[in-house]
Design an enzyme around this catalytic site. Structure first.
Site, PDB file in Angstrom:
ATOM      1  CG  ASP A 156     -95.640  51.980  20.383  1.00  0.00           C
ATOM      2  OD1 ASP A 156     -95.962  52.135  21.581  1.00  0.00           O
ATOM      3  OD2 ASP A 156     -94.881  52.757  19.787  1.00  0.00           O
ATOM      4  CG  ASP A 157     -96.718  44.416  17.042  1.00  0.00           C
ATOM      5  OD1 ASP A 157     -96.753  44.690  15.845  1.00  0.00           O
ATOM      6  OD2 ASP A 157     -97.211  43.377  17.528  1.00  0.00           O
ATOM      7  CG  LEU A 158    -102.513  44.104  21.018  1.00  0.00           C
ATOM      8  CD1 LEU A 158    -102.382  44.574  22.460  1.00  0.00           C
ATOM      9  CD2 LEU A 158    -103.939  44.330  20.501  1.00  0.00           C
TER      10      LEU A 158
END
Length: 207
Positions: A156-158
């Site tokens: 989920d880490d951009l």
């Protein structure tokens, strides 16, 4: 945790893109053991949620100043006036989250460092994401940076997804689900893979 040299060699062997990135960034440095308590790690992670790193660091710095340069214990955090926490830069929502963490720690809902070390990744994620304001990403940061788990991929880490896009020269970043599937090939060194992807230069050209 596997040695950084082993992780770097493993990732470099995946394909030419990974080999080039590892050569560009260099070997991942050795990560010394961390004795930070999960309570502190989670409060720090909440401070960084949706904020630039420098802004979050400044907020935490002011919090430590309130407590003589030391990170406040759960009891000390709960005793801190809300107005003082706001003056540090915490939003009302984050104040609720971090005081909730302090209460949970005192109630035994957050394991201490030794207990957390003995727990499986998914068990820790399930237990801690039940707390208000604590999502999977927040726990994954604790797993990677505090408990030094070797095989965590925060899909989920951009920054991780954008790093993969730049490494591969893609027009768009992969979705979290897509990156989760792609990242299976990076196991058991997915934490190191994330470390490299966070560091892909913004002007990095693909092969």
């Amino acid at each position: 945790m596997q040695s950084p040299s082993e992780a770097s060699l493993f990732l470099a062997s995946i394909d030419p893109d990974w080999a080039r990135l590892v050569e560009t960034i260099g070997p991942r440095p050795d990560m010394a053991p961390d004795t930070q308590e999960p309570y502190e790690a989670l409060v720090r992670a909440v401070a960084y949620q949706q904020l630039h790193g420098k802004a979050a660091a400044a907020i935490l710095g002011r919090l430590l100043e309130l407590h003589g340069g030391q990170f406040p214990s759960p009891a000390a955090l709960l005793a801190t006036d809300v107005a003082q926490l706001r003056a540090c830069g915490f939003s009302g929502r984050k104040i609720a989250y971090i005081t909730g963490l302090a209460e949970a720690s005192l109630a035994g809902s957050i394991p201490d460092h030794a207990t957390a070390l003995a727990m499986e990744d998914e068990a820790l994620i399930a237990q801690l994401t039940a707390l208000p304001g604590i999502g999977r990403w927040t726990v994954e940061m604790m797993l990677m940076h505090t408990l030094r788990r070797a095989d965590i991929l925060p899909v989920d880490d951009l920054g991780v997804r954008e790093g993969f896009r730049r490494m591969k020269g893609l027009g768009t970043a992969p979705t979290p689900r897509s990156l989760q599937d792609i990242g299976i090939a990076w196991s058991p060194h997915r934490s190191s893979a994330a470390w490299y992807l966070w560091r892909v230069p913004r002007d990095y050209p693909a092969l």
